[in-house]
Design an enzyme around this catalytic site. Structure first.
Site, PDB file in Angstrom:
ATOM      1  N   GLY A  31       0.827  -1.203   0.012  1.00  0.00           N
ATOM      2  CA  GLY A  31       0.090   0.027  -0.086  1.00  0.00           C
ATOM      3  C   GLY A  31       0.676   1.182   0.101  1.00  0.00           C
ATOM      4  O   GLY A  31       1.862   1.183  -0.391  1.00  0.00           O
ATOM      5  N   ALA A  32       0.138   2.540   0.357  1.00  0.00           N
ATOM      6  CA  ALA A  32       0.990   3.760   0.194  1.00  0.00           C
ATOM      7  C   ALA A  32       1.419   3.971  -1.202  1.00  0.00           C
ATOM      8  O   ALA A  32       2.618   3.951  -1.358  1.00  0.00           O
ATOM      9  CB  ALA A  32       1.777   3.742   1.346  1.00  0.00           C
ATOM     10  N   LEU A  33       0.711   3.654  -2.132  1.00  0.00           N
ATOM     11  CA  LEU A  33       0.970   3.619  -3.457  1.00  0.00           C
ATOM     12  C   LEU A  33       1.618   4.816  -4.125  1.00  0.00           C
ATOM     13  O   LEU A  33       0.719   6.071  -3.586  1.00  0.00           O
ATOM     14  CB  LEU A  33       0.030   2.949  -4.317  1.00  0.00           C
ATOM     15  CG  LEU A  33      -0.662   1.597  -3.810  1.00  0.00           C
ATOM     16  CD1 LEU A  33      -1.536   1.067  -4.787  1.00  0.00           C
ATOM     17  CD2 LEU A  33       0.619   0.480  -3.743  1.00  0.00           C
ATOM     18  N   GLY A  36       5.744   4.643  -8.799  1.00  0.00           N
ATOM     19  CA  GLY A  36       6.385   3.661  -8.900  1.00  0.00           C
ATOM     20  C   GLY A  36       5.509   2.397  -9.070  1.00  0.00           C
ATOM     21  O   GLY A  36       5.896   1.332  -9.956  1.00  0.00           O
ATOM     22  N   HIS A  37       4.583   2.143  -8.130  1.00  0.00           N
ATOM     23  CA  HIS A  37       3.710   1.162  -8.054  1.00  0.00           C
ATOM     24  C   HIS A  37       2.605   1.116  -9.480  1.00  0.00           C
ATOM     25  O   HIS A  37       2.508  -0.039  -9.951  1.00  0.00           O
ATOM     26  CB  HIS A  37       2.754   1.089  -6.869  1.00  0.00           C
ATOM     27  CG  HIS A  37       3.479   0.935  -5.636  1.00  0.00           C
ATOM     28  ND1 HIS A  37       3.812   2.099  -4.597  1.00  0.00           N
ATOM     29  CD2 HIS A  37       4.054  -0.108  -4.931  1.00  0.00           C
ATOM     30  CE1 HIS A  37       4.447   1.949  -3.410  1.00  0.00           C
ATOM     31  NE2 HIS A  37       4.638   0.542  -3.820  1.00  0.00           N
ATOM     32  N   GLU A 148      13.145  -2.606  -9.280  1.00  0.00           N
ATOM     33  CA  GLU A 148      14.477  -2.874  -9.222  1.00  0.00           C
ATOM     34  C   GLU A 148      14.856  -1.870  -8.008  1.00  0.00           C
ATOM     35  O   GLU A 148      16.026  -2.061  -7.560  1.00  0.00           O
ATOM     36  CB  GLU A 148      15.230  -2.220 -10.379  1.00  0.00           C
ATOM     37  CG  GLU A 148      14.903  -3.243 -11.672  1.00  0.00           C
ATOM     38  CD  GLU A 148      15.646  -3.089 -12.671  1.00  0.00           C
ATOM     39  OE1 GLU A 148      16.389  -2.006 -12.970  1.00  0.00           O
ATOM     40  OE2 GLU A 148      15.863  -3.996 -13.662  1.00  0.00           O
ATOM     41  N   LYS A 149      14.217  -0.794  -7.607  1.00  0.00           N
ATOM     42  CA  LYS A 149      14.605  -0.255  -6.599  1.00  0.00           C
ATOM     43  C   LYS A 149      15.162  -1.071  -5.022  1.00  0.00           C
ATOM     44  O   LYS A 149      16.082  -0.901  -4.271  1.00  0.00           O
ATOM     45  CB  LYS A 149      13.286   1.001  -6.005  1.00  0.00           C
ATOM     46  CG  LYS A 149      14.168   1.875  -4.911  1.00  0.00           C
ATOM     47  CD  LYS A 149      12.859   2.609  -4.569  1.00  0.00           C
ATOM     48  CE  LYS A 149      12.278   2.053  -3.365  1.00  0.00           C
ATOM     49  NZ  LYS A 149      12.986   1.848  -1.839  1.00  0.00           N
ATOM     50  N   ARG A 187       8.159   5.906   1.965  1.00  0.00           N
ATOM     51  CA  ARG A 187       8.810   6.627   3.086  1.00  0.00           C
ATOM     52  C   ARG A 187       9.244   8.166   2.843  1.00  0.00           C
ATOM     53  O   ARG A 187       9.746   8.822   3.754  1.00  0.00           O
ATOM     54  CB  ARG A 187       9.644   5.871   3.630  1.00  0.00           C
ATOM     55  CG  ARG A 187       9.435   4.644   4.310  1.00  0.00           C
ATOM     56  CD  ARG A 187      10.313   3.699   5.084  1.00  0.00           C
ATOM     57  NE  ARG A 187       9.883   2.639   6.013  1.00  0.00           N
ATOM     58  CZ  ARG A 187       9.752   1.401   5.578  1.00  0.00           C
ATOM     59  NH1 ARG A 187      10.001   1.197   4.105  1.00  0.00           N
ATOM     60  NH2 ARG A 187       9.230   0.419   6.303  1.00  0.00           N
TER      61      ARG A 187
END
Length: 279
Positions: A31-33, A36-37, A148-149, A187
């Protein structure tokens, strides 16, 4: 977009997809999309007929209860982003559905889990491997997209799926960045304005170090200088290292027998930033 919160409804939804001969891709998330998601959903769509995303804040991969409690949650916003991205199915299990009372099985992956995040966050990859294995088996997805992060996580999950003969293709998706180079992360929202202005230096230092190493500069000295620049700017680095891309073994000098990755983790204020780039 169908939302499933228990295993029977998930099983029914995925059975209907298989009955329609639709290839399913999975995007596992906590979650907290962010964008990137969304990029993972789009990449998954290119590999399958239908895309499922999971939203589950996995307690097994946290080694501090306050970190788990602090992890950002935004169910309404997450579902809106997934709907706009064209997601077909969302799996949102409660903890008791993922880990019923009496659960006693976890998955330990050796090899790429050793060192780096494995040292900084003991038990983290045990939690990642366990929940990903369960998600793969619960959904029956043929493809799973990972960014890839989190390079070490990507290698751990790839190794786990291969070793357990799970019939799923792990699809790596390039890191999505802000215009100034900062890798997108849930974050990042905890950075103060001053920290946000400083944060892109991590990627700049890594990019310059990778170019120097590729040009023949000595690895230990290059990495030491990069680490010193980060410390001077207010970072508290956990590591800045050159590793074999697949095994995550540290390299003291560049070698021509396989791809390498420059990996880093550094705390800036209360936020721990991760990044990696190819060398």
């Amino acid at each position: 977009m169908q939302i499933c919160r228990d295993l029977p409804s998930l099983r029914a939804a995925t059975a209907a997809l298989r009955a329609a001969s639709r290839r399913l891709a999975l995007v596992p998330t906590m979650g907290a999309l962010h964008e990137g998601h969304v990029a993972l959903v789009h990449a998954a769509r290119g590999e399958a007929d239908a895309v499922a995303a999971s939203i589950f804040v996995n307690p097994l991969q946290f080694n501090a209860s306050d970190d788990l409690a602090r992890y950002p949650r935004d169910e309404e916003g997450d579902l809106a982003k997934l709907r706009a991205a064209g997601c077909d199915l969302v799996w949102m299990p409660p903890v008791e559905a993922m880990y019923p009372p009496g659960s006693a099985t976890v998955i330990e992956v050796a090899g790429p889990s050793a060192g780096w995040e494995g040292d900084a966050r003991p038990g983290h990859f045990r939690g990642v491997a366990t929940v990903c294995c369960k998600l793969f088996l619960q959904t029956g997805a043929e493809v799973a997209a990972f960014g890839e992060k989190d390079w070490q996580q990507l290698q751990v999950v790839t190794r786990m799926a291969a070793d357990l003969d799970i019939p799923i293709h792990i699809l790596p998706v390039p890191t999505v960045r802000e215009a100034d180079g900062l890798a997108l992360s849930s974050r990042n929202r905890f950075l103060t304005p001053e920290e946000r202005a400083t944060a892109p230096l991590l990627h700049r230092v890594m990019t310059e170090a990778a170019a120097a190493i590729a040009g023949g500069a000595a690895v230990p000295g290059t990495l030491a200088a990069g680490g010193a620049r980060l410390v001077a700017a207010g970072f508290a680095p956990d590591y800045l290292a050159l590793v074999e891309a697949e095994t995550l073994r540290a390299l003291d000098a560049p070698r021509a027998d396989g791809p390498m990755r420059l990996v880093a983790a550094a705390r800036l204020g209360t936020v721990r930033l991760l990044d990696n780039i190819p060398v």
